[in-house]
Design an enzyme around this catalytic site. Structure first.
Site, mmCIF file in Angstrom:
data_model
loop_
_atom_site.group_PDB
_atom_site.id
_atom_site.type_symbol
_atom_site.label_atom_id
_atom_site.label_comp_id
_atom_site.label_asym_id
_atom_site.label_seq_id
_atom_site.Cartn_x
_atom_site.Cartn_y
_atom_site.Cartn_z
ATOM 1 N N HIS A 190 0.802 -1.235 0.000
ATOM 2 C CA HIS A 190 0.000 0.000 0.000
ATOM 3 C C HIS A 190 0.827 1.273 0.000
ATOM 4 O O HIS A 190 0.289 2.348 0.234
ATOM 5 C CB HIS A 190 -0.915 0.049 1.228
ATOM 6 C CG HIS A 190 -1.987 -0.996 1.246
ATOM 7 N ND1 HIS A 190 -3.239 -0.791 0.717
ATOM 8 C CD2 HIS A 190 -1.988 -2.258 1.725
ATOM 9 C CE1 HIS A 190 -3.978 -1.879 0.882
ATOM 10 N NE2 HIS A 190 -3.237 -2.788 1.502
ATOM 11 N N LYS B 157 -8.470 13.946 4.712
ATOM 12 C CA LYS B 157 -7.602 12.765 4.667
ATOM 13 C C LYS B 157 -6.562 12.938 5.757
ATOM 14 O O LYS B 157 -6.482 14.000 6.365
ATOM 15 C CB LYS B 157 -6.924 12.652 3.294
ATOM 16 C CG LYS B 157 -6.274 13.974 2.820
ATOM 17 C CD LYS B 157 -5.620 13.853 1.454
ATOM 18 C CE LYS B 157 -6.571 13.970 0.284
ATOM 19 N NZ LYS B 157 -6.691 12.760 -0.500
ATOM 20 N N ARG B 158 -5.740 11.891 6.007
ATOM 21 C CA ARG B 158 -4.658 12.085 6.966
ATOM 22 C C ARG B 158 -3.800 13.271 6.546
ATOM 23 O O ARG B 158 -3.637 13.549 5.359
ATOM 24 C CB ARG B 158 -3.807 10.803 7.064
ATOM 25 C CG ARG B 158 -4.473 9.682 7.837
ATOM 26 C CD ARG B 158 -4.827 10.081 9.267
ATOM 27 N NE ARG B 158 -3.653 10.133 10.118
ATOM 28 C CZ ARG B 158 -3.313 9.199 10.989
ATOM 29 N NH1 ARG B 158 -4.068 8.120 11.159
ATOM 30 N NH2 ARG B 158 -2.232 9.306 11.711
ATOM 31 N N LYS C 149 0.680 14.591 0.926
ATOM 32 C CA LYS C 149 -0.704 14.868 0.511
ATOM 33 C C LYS C 149 -0.927 16.362 0.263
ATOM 34 O O LYS C 149 -1.925 16.766 -0.301
ATOM 35 C CB LYS C 149 -1.687 14.344 1.551
ATOM 36 C CG LYS C 149 -1.664 12.805 1.693
ATOM 37 C CD LYS C 149 -2.656 12.332 2.732
ATOM 38 C CE LYS C 149 -2.504 10.862 3.086
ATOM 39 N NZ LYS C 149 -3.201 9.970 2.132
ATOM 40 N N THR D 128 -8.623 6.574 -1.845
ATOM 41 C CA THR D 128 -9.977 6.035 -2.012
ATOM 42 C C THR D 128 -11.007 7.142 -1.757
ATOM 43 O O THR D 128 -12.114 7.089 -2.265
ATOM 44 C CB THR D 128 -10.231 4.857 -1.045
ATOM 45 O OG1 THR D 128 -9.718 5.204 0.237
ATOM 46 C CG2 THR D 128 -9.572 3.595 -1.539
ATOM 47 N N LYS E 269 -14.760 8.268 -3.522
ATOM 48 C CA LYS E 269 -15.989 8.588 -2.780
ATOM 49 C C LYS E 269 -16.541 9.941 -3.218
ATOM 50 O O LYS E 269 -17.749 10.096 -3.414
ATOM 51 C CB LYS E 269 -15.705 8.590 -1.267
ATOM 52 C CG LYS E 269 -15.343 7.217 -0.733
ATOM 53 C CD LYS E 269 -14.700 7.260 0.655
ATOM 54 C CE LYS E 269 -13.982 5.939 0.929
ATOM 55 N NZ LYS E 269 -13.070 6.000 2.093
HETATM 56 C C1 26V Z 1 3.068 4.951 6.441
HETATM 57 C C2 26V Z 1 4.159 5.750 6.659
HETATM 58 C C3 26V Z 1 5.070 5.385 7.749
HETATM 59 C C4 26V Z 1 6.367 6.113 7.695
HETATM 60 C C5 26V Z 1 6.231 7.557 7.288
HETATM 61 C C6 26V Z 1 5.505 7.752 6.003
HETATM 62 C C7 26V Z 1 4.341 6.876 5.857
HETATM 63 C C8 26V Z 1 3.409 7.157 4.874
HETATM 64 C C9 26V Z 1 2.319 6.372 4.677
HETATM 65 C C10 26V Z 1 2.154 5.248 5.457
HETATM 66 C C11 26V Z 1 0.966 4.405 5.257
HETATM 67 C C12 26V Z 1 1.256 3.210 4.451
HETATM 68 C C13 26V Z 1 0.089 2.315 4.245
HETATM 69 C C14 26V Z 1 -1.177 3.022 3.838
HETATM 70 O O1 26V Z 1 -1.989 3.373 4.651
HETATM 71 N N1 26V Z 1 -1.387 3.181 2.549
HETATM 72 C C15 26V Z 1 -2.607 3.744 1.981
HETATM 73 O O2 26V Z 1 -3.408 2.654 1.537
HETATM 74 C C16 26V Z 1 -4.605 3.075 0.915
HETATM 75 C C17 26V Z 1 -5.382 1.820 0.580
HETATM 76 O O3 26V Z 1 -4.710 1.085 -0.379
HETATM 77 C C18 26V Z 1 -4.307 3.905 -0.311
HETATM 78 O O4 26V Z 1 -5.505 4.337 -0.902
HETATM 79 C C19 26V Z 1 -3.453 5.102 0.058
HETATM 80 O O5 26V Z 1 -3.063 5.789 -1.105
HETATM 81 C C20 26V Z 1 -2.219 4.630 0.819
HETATM 82 O O6 26V Z 1 -1.475 5.743 1.312
#
Ligand code: 26V
Length: 838
Positions: free
Chosen positions: A368, A559-560, A565, A667, A671
């Site tokens: 992801h 969003k987060r 972003k 996602t 929506k």
């Molecule tokens: C984790 C981290 C941890 C270290 C610092 C930067 C960072 C950035 C993002 C994440 C999250 C990784 C996993 C995640 O939540 N991915 C999200 O998954 C969604 C479902 O597939 C997708 O729509 C999003 O684009 C994606 O960011």
């Protein structure tokens, strides 16, 4: 084995008519909740309604599980450390097609279903997109009648509750179970023991073969908590099983008898911390032992449960993957690869190669994120201490794997280091993504662009080694929650014209294409949007006291909060708009309300500063009388699923402005478009595919493309050039520098400016600024032509068929899991007796 007796069980309370529902509600108020039913009070009536709805799912759920069992259908296990279901009440009512009678029933007690629904706590057992995706996927598995199970952790505390204090994010704990949870079945009889620590021992088995055992461990019990997930109007109900940690000492009388009663209780509390809290995991915060323990705790309990269910029905282990598919939602559950190998080798005594073959044919892994800092690794020392046997197994997997690499790439020793599951420098760590790739038959990215970049940039050597293994399955969202339930006005309008087939076949929305040219239909479409905007406006007034102009353009980024972003890009543009308004209010033709919402990871300093900046700018802008009310900025605190359901149907413009190449899919983008918002976005993640579906003319695309971002980073990007070439941008950045929005706290925003101008503008915000601003002007221009705007709004919405999670799940089922939906015929018959197979 004696055959099971023919069931004589008749459902107790299956009637879905209003009167029987009313009766059950009152019965639950009295006998389940111990309340007086008169005068009716909202909370007990909410809970009683929840119980009455749950009653109507239980029979179907038992029946569904029984059908899985009897049909011997292949099953899917979706393993996820996160689920974001939001509220269940309306979702379950809609999926059971009980909304009419529920509304009437509660109305006769003097309540409104919407009000009762608001009393439910929003279940936030996830961080964002990844967790919500898991919940949309469960809804779709149920809708498609795919034999599926969700597995995860029942955190006592979900994602923190966000409040604002002087514009700063404050985290409060999310005690979501405080008032109990009417949806779940706790199963204290359903316990598994999970081992930690200890050491490994070699011994000779009865055939003289060297085997290994894991001894001297600290054990914790996992208790199953089940939540039923109903499919849309099809009698299929699947299970989301979440594990709660329980102390094993509780059962160890000896410990108590030693006289150390308080110590035993303390120890129990310590054990139960494993499922205490969800990690806010999207900041760089790795290597936390408790997080590793959570991952293994959940994987171990899940595999004990899976093996219990299937072991007795398989003739030999090699046929196991014909009965079971396990999907790893990101690397979080990827220790499962080592765990399954351990079970097969140490407990089932399979040979290595035989076990490995079963293992690889069972697992598939979804990636992801492309961000290298987000790929999980664990210090080898930590993993070796917490899970010593798994560490040995991982090293053995790696030994076999590197032998294969050597064979495939003779003389390419550089590749060994790149591909190895073990990273050696600067510290020995286990790369969980490598473990998941090596241990799975299929790996997928979550949008076409993301999957291509995974193949080309992140794992090119794996592509060469395992051709065809890394593929794409584009994400999707469930139309039940995100249109039918969140936007009842639009859902009704659509159904009026094309019937209700779209609810399960979102492609059918295309049938509305001819209506685009019907002025009366456009008028009706606009009316629904207007009502949704009024609804949101009332919510904002209640929550913030701020009055919004309902005719303003509702411009939304929820969003987060993350640098990639680029909420900062948005607010910088908003400041420039404010500057134009201050100089000449008539120069801005379209009044805007700019909404922000989202949580920053508690340790993510830069993201928290962006929240503060947005709020500081809002404070100044919202109180400036000179700008004719043409601009308002609203930061809605505690963005969550239920808030998304209020915001998204009211949006005119959807901000999807990540740096190209960084958002895996998104996602929210889907929506918003489904609910008729137009998108302003970069060619990133699933935006690319949204553009393909709605047409280039019906979306506002701007900015560098992924390849251009990479090229610019290589060749050197000078943010100062952007600053000097764009007077409006320069003015804005100077205002931030000169503390225009924060005279009381001078200098606090310097780190943001520093990362843009001195720090190299890693997220290409200044590089994309001019194009973003110009595109926002094109947005204004179009918004002035309301009829044309509406036309494009309709075109967006009706072309979202591809982004139904039913399509995503269909892709997984056919291409990866090789599972078939159970046929409808399987669901007509007698209700079975509750069986041992739940
Ligand atoms: C984790 C981290 C941890 C270290 C610092 C930067 C960072 C950035 C993002 C994440 C999250 C990784 C996993 C995640 O939540 N991915 C999200 O998954 C969604 C479902 O597939 C997708 O729509 C999003 O684009 C994606 O960011």
């Amino acid at each position: 084995m004696p055959s099971r007796p023919v069931s004589t069980y008749k459902p107790l309370c299956q009637s879905d008519d209003k009167d029987s529902l009313k009766n059950d509600i009152q019965r639950h108020v009295i006998s389940s909740l111990g309340n007086d039913y008169d005068p009716p009070r909202p909370y007990p009536y909410y809970k009683a309604l929840a119980y009455a709805v749950r009653d109507r799912m239980v029979d179907r759920w038992i029946y569904t599980q029984r059908r899985y069992h009897e049909s011997k259908a292949k099953r899917v296990y979706y393993l996820s450390l996160e689920f974001l279901p939001g509220r269940f009440l309306k979702n379950n009512i809609y999926n059971l097609n009980m909304d009419q009678c529920s509304r009437q029933a509660v109305a006769e007690f003097g309540f409104d279903l919407e009000d009762l629904s608001e009393l439910e706590w929003d279940a936030g057992l996830g961080n964002g997109g990844l967790g919500r995706l898991a919940s949309c996927f469960l809804d779709s598995m149920a809708a498609l009648q795919i034999p599926g199970h969700g597995y995860g952790i029942r955190y006592d505390y979900g994602i923190f509750f966000q409040t604002l204090s002087n514009g700063h994010q404050i985290e409060k704990c999310d005690n979501w179970l405080r008032n109990g949870n009417p949806w779940e079945f706790e199963r204290p009889e359903n316990l598994y023991e999970v081992q930690f620590g200890g050491h490994t021992e070699a011994y000779q088995d009865e055939n003289g073969k060297t085997s290994f055992r894991w001894v001297g461990t600290d054990n914790i019990m996992a208790m199953a908590c089940d939540t039923l997930i109903p499919g849309y109007d099809n009698g299929h109900v699947i299970n989301m099983r979440l594990w709660a940690a329980k102390s094993s000492r509780e059962f160890n009388l000896e410990f108590f008898n030693m006289g150390n009663y308080v110590g035993a209780v303390e120890d129990r509390i310590h054990s139960e911390t494993i499922s205490k809290v969800l990690y806010p995991n999207d900041s760089v915060d790795q290597g936390r032992e408790l997080r590793l323990r959570q991952q293994y705790f959940f994987v171990s309990a899940t595999f004990q449960d899976i093996l219990r269910r299937h072991k007795k029905h398989i003739a030999c282990w090699s046929e196991f993957p014909d009965h079971v598919a396990v999907q790893l939602n990101d690397t979080h559950p990827s220790i499962a690869v080592a765990e399954f190998m351990r079970l097969l080798i140490d407990q089932e005594h399979l040979e290595w190669n035989e076990a490995w073959d079963v293992c690889v044919r069972t697992f598939a892994y979804t990636n992801h994120t492309l961000l290298p800092e987000a790929l999980e690794t664990w210090p080898a020392a930590l993993l070796g201490r917490v899970l010593p046997r798994h560490m040995e197994i991982i090293l053995e997997i790696n030994r076999h794997f590197l032998a294969k690499v050597r064979q495939h790439f003779p003389g390419r020793d550089d590749l060994l280091e790149k591909l190895s599951i073990i990273q050696e420098h600067p510290e020995r760590r286990v790369r969980m993504a490598h473990l998941a790739i090596v241990g799975s038959h299929t790996v997928n990215g979550v949008s076409a662009l993301h999957s291509r970049l995974l193949q080309e940039r992140v794992f090119p050597e794996f592509v060469e080694l395992f051709p065809g293994k890394i593929r794409n399955v584009t994400n999707g969202i469930t139309p039940r929650r995100w249109l039918l339930q969140a936007n009842p006005g639009l859902a009704a309008l659509i159904s009026q014209h094309i019937g209700t087939g779209w609810i399960t076949h979102l492609d059918e929305m295309k049938k509305l294409a001819p209506m685009v040219d019907d002025p009366a239909f456009r008028e009706a479409w606009r009316k629904v949007k207007k009502e949704n905007k009024q609804r949101l406006l009332r919510y904002v007034l209640r929550k913030t006291g701020i009055n919004i102009d309902e005719s303003s353009l509702f411009d939304v980024q929820v969003k987060r909060i993350h640098e990639y972003k680029r909420q900062l890009l948005n607010i910088i543009y908003v400041i420039s708009l404010y500057n134009r308004l201050r100089k000449d209010p008539s120069s801005v033709t379209v009044p805007r309300t700019v909404f922000f919402g989202g949580k920053a990871a508690p340790s993510y300093v830069a993201a928290k500063l962006v929240i503060k900046l947005i709020n500081s700018v809002a404070e100044v802008v919202n109180n400036d009388q000179s700008i004719d009310n043409k601009l308002k900025i609203i930061f809605l605190s505690n963005y969550c699923v239920s808030q998304a359901e209020k915001i998204i149907p009211a949006a005119d413009l959807s901000e999807q402005i990540s740096t190209a190449g960084m958002e895996a899919s998104g996602t929210g983008n889907m929506k918003f478009a489904l609910n008729g918002a137009l998108t302003i976005g970069t060619l990133d993640g699933a935006n690319v595919e949204i553009m393909e579906e709605v047409g280039r003319d019906n979306i506002f695309i701007f900015g560098l493309k992924a390849e251009e971002v990479a090229e610019k980073r290589r060749s050197g990007h000078n943010p100062w050039d952007c600053y000097h070439q764009n007077p409006a941008l320069r003015e804005t950045l100077d205002m931030i520098r000169d503390n225009f929005f924060n005279p009381e706290e001078p200098g606090i925003f310097q780190p943001l400016l520093h990362s843009l101008l001195e720090g190299g503008d890693h997220y290409m915000l200044l590089a994309d600024y001019a194009d973003y601003a110009a595109t926002q002007e094109a947005v204004d221009k179009l918004y002035l032509d309301q009829d044309e705007w509406t036309r494009r709004s309709i075109i967006n919405s009706i072309n979202m068929g591809k982004f139904s999670s039913d399509r995503s799940i269909g892709d997984y089922a056919r291409d990866i899991w090789k599972v078939e939906p159970l046929s409808r015929a399987d669901f007509n018959g007698n209700c079975p007796l509750p069986g041992e197979d739940a």
